[in-house]
Enzyme design. Sequence first.
Site, PDB file in Angstrom:
ATOM      1  N   ASP A  82      -5.522  10.668 -23.370  1.00 48.46           N
ATOM      2  CA  ASP A  82      -6.378  10.265 -22.254  1.00 48.46           C
ATOM      3  C   ASP A  82      -7.423  11.366 -22.051  1.00 48.46           C
ATOM      4  OD1 ASP A  82      -5.084  12.438 -21.132  1.00 48.46           O
ATOM      5  OD2 ASP A  82      -4.264  11.360 -19.419  1.00 48.46           O
ATOM      6  N   ASP A 102      -8.775  13.900 -18.943  1.00 48.49           N
ATOM      7  CA  ASP A 102      -8.438  14.351 -17.582  1.00 48.49           C
ATOM      8  C   ASP A 102      -9.606  15.120 -16.958  1.00 48.49           C
ATOM      9  OD1 ASP A 102      -5.381  13.813 -17.847  1.00 48.49           O
ATOM     10  OD2 ASP A 102      -5.835  15.095 -19.561  1.00 48.49           O
ATOM     11  N   ASP A 124      -7.829  10.086 -16.281  1.00 44.06           N
ATOM     12  CA  ASP A 124      -7.204  10.528 -15.030  1.00 44.06           C
ATOM     13  C   ASP A 124      -8.189  11.381 -14.251  1.00 44.06           C
ATOM     14  OD1 ASP A 124      -4.838   9.323 -15.735  1.00 44.06           O
ATOM     15  OD2 ASP A 124      -3.825  11.170 -16.337  1.00 44.06           O
TER      16      ASP A 124
HETATM   17  P1  UTP Z   1      -1.621  15.071 -20.051  1.00 41.37           P
HETATM   18  O1  UTP Z   1      -0.382  14.257 -19.959  1.00 41.37           O
HETATM   19  O2  UTP Z   1      -2.905  14.337 -19.988  1.00 41.37           O
HETATM   20  O3  UTP Z   1      -1.491  15.952 -21.359  1.00 41.37           O
HETATM   21  O4  UTP Z   1      -1.542  16.104 -18.857  1.00 41.37           O
HETATM   22  P2  UTP Z   1      -2.591  16.643 -22.266  1.00 41.37           P
HETATM   23  O5  UTP Z   1      -2.148  18.043 -22.426  1.00 41.37           O
HETATM   24  O6  UTP Z   1      -3.955  16.398 -21.723  1.00 41.37           O
HETATM   25  O7  UTP Z   1      -2.411  15.936 -23.647  1.00 41.37           O
HETATM   26  P3  UTP Z   1      -2.954  14.512 -24.130  1.00 41.37           P
HETATM   27  O8  UTP Z   1      -3.911  14.820 -25.217  1.00 41.37           O
HETATM   28  O9  UTP Z   1      -3.610  13.814 -22.989  1.00 41.37           O
HETATM   29  O10 UTP Z   1      -1.756  13.795 -24.630  1.00 41.37           O
HETATM   30  C1  UTP Z   1      -2.418  17.191 -18.714  1.00 41.37           C
HETATM   31  C2  UTP Z   1      -1.832  18.205 -17.794  1.00 41.37           C
HETATM   32  O11 UTP Z   1      -1.867  17.737 -16.477  1.00 41.37           O
HETATM   33  C3  UTP Z   1      -0.649  17.995 -15.843  1.00 41.37           C
HETATM   34  C4  UTP Z   1       0.378  18.006 -16.942  1.00 41.37           C
HETATM   35  O12 UTP Z   1       1.459  18.822 -16.609  1.00 41.37           O
HETATM   36  C5  UTP Z   1      -0.391  18.542 -18.115  1.00 41.37           C
HETATM   37  O13 UTP Z   1      -0.213  19.939 -18.185  1.00 41.37           O
HETATM   38  N1  UTP Z   1      -0.389  16.937 -14.869  1.00 41.37           N
HETATM   39  C6  UTP Z   1      -0.454  15.630 -15.225  1.00 41.37           C
HETATM   40  C7  UTP Z   1      -0.069  17.279 -13.593  1.00 41.37           C
HETATM   41  O14 UTP Z   1      -0.014  18.472 -13.261  1.00 41.37           O
HETATM   42  N2  UTP Z   1       0.182  16.297 -12.669  1.00 41.37           N
HETATM   43  C8  UTP Z   1       0.128  14.986 -12.997  1.00 41.37           C
HETATM   44  O15 UTP Z   1       0.350  14.120 -12.141  1.00 41.37           O
HETATM   45  C9  UTP Z   1      -0.207  14.643 -14.314  1.00 41.37           C
HETATM   46 MN    MN Z   2      -4.651  14.413 -21.165  1.00 41.81          MN
END
Ligand code: UTP
Ligand code: MN
Length: 499
Positions: A333, A335, A423
């Site tokens: 995704d 972020d 997100d």
């Molecule tokens: P992600 O699941 O998007 O992982 O969460 P990523 O490292 O970006 O990897 P991919 O490429 O998308 O698979 C990103 C970070 O956001 C934190 C997670 O702990 C992770 O470190 N996070 C996610 C939160 O702190 N709270 C949330 O509700 C969701």
């Molecule tokens: Mn991510």
Amino acid sequence: MFSSPIIPPVRKRSKAAEACVPRHEEVKFEDVRLYLVERKMGRSRRSFLTQLARSKGFVVEDVLSDVVTHVVSEDLHAPSLWKWLKECELKNLPSMHVLHISWFTDSMREGRPVAVESRHLIKETLPEASATPPPPKATVSQYACQRRTTTENNNKTLTDAFEVLADSYELNEMEGPCLAFRRAVSVLKSLPWAVKSLETAQDLPCLGEHSKAVMKEILQYGHSFEVEKTLSDERYQTLKLFTSVFGVGPKTADKWYRRGLRSFSEVLTDSSIQLNRMQQSGFLHYGDISRAVSKAEARALRSIIDEAVHVITPDAVLALTGGFRRGKEFGHDVDFIVTTPEPGEEETLLPKIMNRLTKQGILLFSDYQTSTFEMSKLPCHRFEAMDHFAKCFLILRLEASKVEGGLHLAEGDSRGWRAVRVDLVSPPMERYAFALLGWTGSRQFERDLRRFARMERRMLLDNHALYDKTKKEFLAATTEKDIFAHLGLEYIEPWQRNA
Ligand code: UTP
Ligand code: MN
């Protein structure tokens, strides 16, 4: 509702596993006939090693008879092994090689029967085992936040295997072993060199008995018996398949599995199953959102969100976070953190952005969660709890024309758009550094930052704040560097946090 064709990748894994073990093996070494002693080895491991050897052109006899030339055993207790061999009433026993498994592993590695050396022989009386020297002091930290881990992984074969086991334990809600394998993965990912032998891995932290045993097999045979077994396990395959759908967690996946469901079409045609909104969108856009998002696509989305945010509030701050901030080429995704300097204004930011995306016709799905953040409720003692900032989980329609170099689609797919998971989180500006640090990840890096804070500094860190339990006060920070400094840690750049 589910008009787009859904082709579930069922049993993909077991096909790959079978591919390594051809059905009709070609015999390459006529003169060598192996027999594997089941005792100590166990039945399933014996059958795994048998398949492995046959796939490499070895003849493996199921029954111990006079045609056997090489007897291979994992039973190092020579007297009992020899007693058993003698009871088998073999004429040729005196001319057979009775060998330790090391001869077998050497042969598998070389892809041919290696010469029998005296170190391979299980003699009727065994010399005393020599004592192993004590391990020297470790130089790699047990905490990921004290290691620098880039996206370059020199131990991918090992980490892929460990991740299978970690995922499997996670799906079975066995937190302890799951975490042990996650930590081991993270240590291996940080190494600037490839582990080639158990001896070189001796001084590494976070490698327990279990991970070392798996490592040993992989270094010797190129495969791990336990990993292969897990990959071909129906429950594992099904739970992995189901949890690959947006909105389907381990609990739901397990519920469906226990109802006897094994494929997407079975789930979708089961009238007793009520999919929630998120799961409906997950199935609807399955093909697109299970496909990795490229860096170029992430950049295009950044421009789209950036434009939306700045139409709403000119002084808004937008930051790319998650895996792409760590320099990853692909992600599941994209972020983002958005905030504004005006306290309280951040609370209305996300609904406004979503509104604008809807007007543009590109908001395919949204799940908005309002802020439940209150400074007075901190510090939070619950480890790894979700943060309280306002956030939304979106699926956006991304047009090919917006992406430099085009969309990351499957070969032959010429659609002009794809669905992408995005997100957004909007903390108050004052909490920005903590939110950025928390959302940048990786998950293992965050876990270890918190563990380090708690265990080594008597501090509590989460996505909202850093609390010093000794001084009984919150520590302020406007940048990530401030937080590392409070923790007494060397600053680790985002691209070094791929733990
Ligand atoms: P992600 O699941 O998007 O992982 O969460 P990523 O490292 O970006 O990897 P991919 O490429 O998308 O698979 C990103 C970070 O956001 C934190 C997670 O702990 C992770 O470190 N996070 C996610 C939160 O702190 N709270 C949330 O509700 C969701
Ligand atoms: Mn991510």
